[in-house]
Motif scaffolding. Structure first.
Motif, PDB file in Angstrom:
ATOM      1  N   SER A   1       3.138   5.885  -2.829  1.00 24.82           N
ATOM      2  CA  SER A   1       4.332   6.661  -3.162  1.00 24.82           C
ATOM      3  C   SER A   1       4.534   6.765  -4.670  1.00 24.82           C
ATOM      4  O   SER A   1       4.810   7.849  -5.202  1.00 24.82           O
ATOM      5  N   LEU A   2       4.386   5.637  -5.370  1.00 19.51           N
ATOM      6  CA  LEU A   2       4.589   5.640  -6.817  1.00 19.51           C
ATOM      7  C   LEU A   2       3.552   6.498  -7.530  1.00 19.51           C
ATOM      8  O   LEU A   2       3.879   7.217  -8.489  1.00 19.51           O
ATOM      9  N   THR A   3       2.321   6.442  -7.067  1.00 21.12           N
ATOM     10  CA  THR A   3       1.270   7.262  -7.677  1.00 21.12           C
ATOM     11  C   THR A   3       1.561   8.746  -7.495  1.00 21.12           C
ATOM     12  O   THR A   3       1.412   9.549  -8.430  1.00 21.12           O
ATOM     13  N   ALA A   4       1.985   9.124  -6.306  1.00 20.47           N
ATOM     14  CA  ALA A   4       2.310  10.524  -6.044  1.00 20.47           C
ATOM     15  C   ALA A   4       3.504  10.979  -6.886  1.00 20.47           C
ATOM     16  O   ALA A   4       3.507  12.081  -7.457  1.00 20.47           O
ATOM     17  N   ARG A   5       4.518  10.124  -6.966  1.00 15.51           N
ATOM     18  CA  ARG A   5       5.702  10.483  -7.754  1.00 15.51           C
ATOM     19  C   ARG A   5       5.363  10.615  -9.231  1.00 15.51           C
ATOM     20  O   ARG A   5       5.874  11.507  -9.925  1.00 15.51           O
ATOM     21  N   LEU A   6       4.499   9.738  -9.740  1.00 15.95           N
ATOM     22  CA  LEU A   6       4.101   9.829 -11.146  1.00 15.95           C
ATOM     23  C   LEU A   6       3.395  11.151 -11.428  1.00 15.95           C
ATOM     24  O   LEU A   6       3.615  11.772 -12.474  1.00 15.95           O
ATOM     25  N   THR A   7       2.566  11.591 -10.499  1.00 14.48           N
ATOM     26  CA  THR A   7       1.880  12.874 -10.675  1.00 14.48           C
ATOM     27  C   THR A   7       2.880  14.020 -10.794  1.00 14.48           C
ATOM     28  O   THR A   7       2.768  14.890 -11.666  1.00 14.48           O
TER      29      THR A   7
ATOM     30  N   ALA B   1       0.833  -1.206   0.000  1.00 13.10           N
ATOM     31  CA  ALA B   1       0.000   0.000   0.000  1.00 13.10           C
ATOM     32  C   ALA B   1       0.864   1.251   0.000  1.00 13.10           C
ATOM     33  O   ALA B   1       0.572   2.233  -0.710  1.00 13.10           O
ATOM     34  N   ALA B   2       1.939   1.227   0.772  1.00 10.92           N
ATOM     35  CA  ALA B   2       2.843   2.378   0.817  1.00 10.92           C
ATOM     36  C   ALA B   2       3.524   2.579  -0.534  1.00 10.92           C
ATOM     37  O   ALA B   2       3.686   3.711  -1.008  1.00 10.92           O
ATOM     38  N   SER B   3       3.940   1.488  -1.179  1.00 11.98           N
ATOM     39  CA  SER B   3       4.584   1.585  -2.486  1.00 11.98           C
ATOM     40  C   SER B   3       3.637   2.157  -3.525  1.00 11.98           C
ATOM     41  O   SER B   3       4.011   3.035  -4.309  1.00 11.98           O
ATOM     42  N   VAL B   4       2.406   1.662  -3.536  1.00  9.23           N
ATOM     43  CA  VAL B   4       1.417   2.151  -4.499  1.00  9.23           C
ATOM     44  C   VAL B   4       1.165   3.641  -4.297  1.00  9.23           C
ATOM     45  O   VAL B   4       1.131   4.427  -5.251  1.00  9.23           O
TER      46      VAL B   4
ATOM     47  N   VAL C   1       9.316   1.078  -9.780  1.00 12.32           N
ATOM     48  CA  VAL C   1       8.102   0.368 -10.174  1.00 12.32           C
ATOM     49  C   VAL C   1       8.395  -1.126 -10.311  1.00 12.32           C
ATOM     50  O   VAL C   1       7.652  -1.978  -9.808  1.00 12.32           O
ATOM     51  N   VAL C   2       9.481  -1.452 -10.967  1.00 10.51           N
ATOM     52  CA  VAL C   2       9.865  -2.847 -11.161  1.00 10.51           C
ATOM     53  C   VAL C   2      10.128  -3.524  -9.815  1.00 10.51           C
ATOM     54  O   VAL C   2       9.676  -4.651  -9.560  1.00 10.51           O
ATOM     55  N   GLU C   3      10.850  -2.843  -8.925  1.00  8.11           N
ATOM     56  CA  GLU C   3      11.159  -3.419  -7.617  1.00  8.11           C
ATOM     57  C   GLU C   3       9.902  -3.600  -6.776  1.00  8.11           C
ATOM     58  O   GLU C   3       9.764  -4.588  -6.041  1.00  8.11           O
ATOM     59  N   ALA C   4       8.963  -2.643  -6.863  1.00  2.04           N
ATOM     60  CA  ALA C   4       7.721  -2.762  -6.094  1.00  2.04           C
ATOM     61  C   ALA C   4       6.913  -3.967  -6.550  1.00  2.04           C
ATOM     62  O   ALA C   4       6.336  -4.696  -5.726  1.00  2.04           O
ATOM     63  N   PHE C   5       6.873  -4.201  -7.855  1.00  2.00           N
ATOM     64  CA  PHE C   5       6.133  -5.366  -8.347  1.00  2.00           C
ATOM     65  C   PHE C   5       6.843  -6.657  -7.954  1.00  2.00           C
ATOM     66  O   PHE C   5       6.190  -7.655  -7.629  1.00  2.00           O
ATOM     67  N   ARG C   6       8.169  -6.643  -7.967  1.00  2.08           N
ATOM     68  CA  ARG C   6       8.919  -7.827  -7.542  1.00  2.08           C
ATOM     69  C   ARG C   6       8.537  -8.190  -6.105  1.00  2.08           C
ATOM     70  O   ARG C   6       8.308  -9.357  -5.779  1.00  2.08           O
ATOM     71  N   GLU C   7       8.479  -7.181  -5.243  1.00  2.00           N
ATOM     72  CA  GLU C   7       8.125  -7.423  -3.849  1.00  2.00           C
ATOM     73  C   GLU C   7       6.683  -7.913  -3.727  1.00  2.00           C
ATOM     74  O   GLU C   7       6.385  -8.852  -2.972  1.00  2.00           O
ATOM     75  N   ALA C   8       5.785  -7.291  -4.493  1.00  2.00           N
ATOM     76  CA  ALA C   8       4.373  -7.671  -4.405  1.00  2.00           C
ATOM     77  C   ALA C   8       4.130  -9.088  -4.909  1.00  2.00           C
ATOM     78  O   ALA C   8       3.217  -9.779  -4.445  1.00  2.00           O
ATOM     79  N   SER C   9       4.953  -9.540  -5.864  1.00  2.00           N
ATOM     80  CA  SER C   9       4.773 -10.881  -6.430  1.00  2.00           C
ATOM     81  C   SER C   9       5.437 -11.961  -5.600  1.00  2.00           C
ATOM     82  O   SER C   9       5.393 -13.147  -5.959  1.00  2.00           O
TER      83      SER C   9
END
Length: 387
Positions: A294-300, A289-292, A337-345
């Motif tokens: 953070s990434l959403t805010a950074r993308l904005t 949840a924290a990664s999502v 983004v790649v690292e966050a998905f690696r962790e989530a998977s």
């Protein structure tokens, strides 16, 4: 306000739709018809001449160029809306990307009237496909250390040298080449005595060799120039002023949405996974949840920076510092983004053809192409002291 909102209505494409809607519709049309497969890093790896020609037919190439050169006299922020949608869709845009993004604008700024008339309409129609002859073996990210040389002869130059990591050179009709026209020992600083050229890839003395990537795909090449004749009119701008000119060109290369959205399909999958857990009633792990968030805010923020770079170009500025900052921050975002998905998977090994697998294999290049991080930080610091 969205980074792509404007004070006035979006300028229409030649088909009457606003640019973002037109690009989204075309990408959807091709995907649903099975004519293309979305993928990560599509702007570099997905090459389809037919898709690029269709974009040209619908007024979505050469968007900011004058009409007399095949363009549409729109704004850089209109072009940003199109490139965002194409990158989000993972569309196959590599065939026209280099020419449309930076070679055309460089020729518009510095090229002779004859060179503009010869080359620009062909780029706009996607008949001319460009590759970049910048990087060289043993030069690393130090572009000013190029050893490819062009010597004056009757009617033009003779070009000799070796370029590397040249994307799609095996498909290209033309190469942009940065070469030394004054010997290094005859100039005070290595940045002096460089010039820019347009070279025909089918000229005598030009050869290419494949450099497969980690997945065994072929989009990189090495290119050798052995005493290649380059006509006088193929010089871009002023002889010996290549470094000053290329610094501006690199703003076009570094300041676009492709420096942010190469791994976007992976981010979509990460968001979908989090949403699926939420709908099923399962608790989304705090770290995910924290990664999502953070990434959403950074993308904005990064989209806003893309907007700022495009707006500066519309004002006729050369946003060297902002473009370098965008690339530095954007590449870090793409890797995260790649690292966050690696962790989530849960660390499951990806398949090579999955969005995650494609992005994972491409990720080592994110921080290198277009300038390594230490080069970008030095450039940002230097520009800051001049401000």
């Amino acid at each position: 306000m969205s980074p792509t909102d404007t004070a006035r209505a979006p300028a229409p494409t030649s088909h009457g739709a606003d640019p973002r809607t037109a690009a989204r519709a075309l990408a959807t049309e091709w995907r649903e018809a099975g004519r293309c497969t979305p993928r990560s890093d599509a702007w570099l790896r997905s090459f389809d001449r037919d898709f690029s020609r269709e974009l040209a037919a619908r007024g979505m190439t050469a968007m900011t160029w004058p009409v007399e050169y095949g363009g549409h006299a729109l704004r850089n922020v209109d072009r940003l809306a199109v490139t965002e949608e194409l990158l989000r869709a993972g569309a196959p845009v590599a065939a026209h990307w280099i020419g449309d993004r930076q070679i055309g604008p460089a020729i518009l700024r510095h090229g002779s009237p004859a060179l503009k008339e010869e080359i620009l309409p062909r780029i706009a129609a996607t008949d001319a496909v460009f590759c970049l002859g910048m990087s060289e073996p043993e030069a690393g990210s130090d572009l000013a250390s190029v050893r490819t040389a062009a010597r004056r002869v009757t009617g033009g130059w003779r070009l000799s040298g070796h370029k590397i990591w040249t994307s799609h050179a095996h498909h290209a009709t033309h190469a942009y080449v940065l070469a030394r026209t004054t010997p290094r020992e005859d100039v005070e600083r290595k940045h002096q005595g460089l010039s820019e050229f347009v070279v025909d890839m089918d000229a005598d003395g030009v050869s290419t060799g494949a450099i497969p990537d980690l997945a065994g795909e072929h989009h990189f090449n090495e290119v050798r120039f052995e005493d290649v004749f380059v006509p006088e009119g193929r010089l871009i701008g002023t002889e010996g002023e290549g470094w000053r000119q290329v610094v501006g060109q690199l703003s076009f290369e570094r300041g676009g949405a492709e420096r942010v959205l190469s791994s976007y399909p992976v981010l979509v999958n990460l968001l979908a996974e989090a949403a699926r857990d939420g709908r099923s009633g399962a608790a989304v792990p705090d770290t995910i949840a924290a990664s999502v968030g953070s990434l959403t805010a950074r993308l904005t923020v990064l989209r806003r920076l893309c907007w700022d770079v495009a707006s500066a170009m519309d004002r006729g500025e050369t946003p060297v510092r902002a473009a370098a900052a965008l690339k530095y921050l954007g590449n870090a975002f793409e890797n995260d983004v790649v690292e966050a998905f690696r962790e989530a998977s849960g660390g499951l090994p990806p398949t090579a053809d999955s969005d995650f697998g494609q992005a994972l294999l491409a990720a080592p290049a994110f921080g290198l192409r277009g300038g390594a991080s230490d080069v970008l930080l030095s450039l940002i610091a230097r520009e800051e002291t001049r401000a």
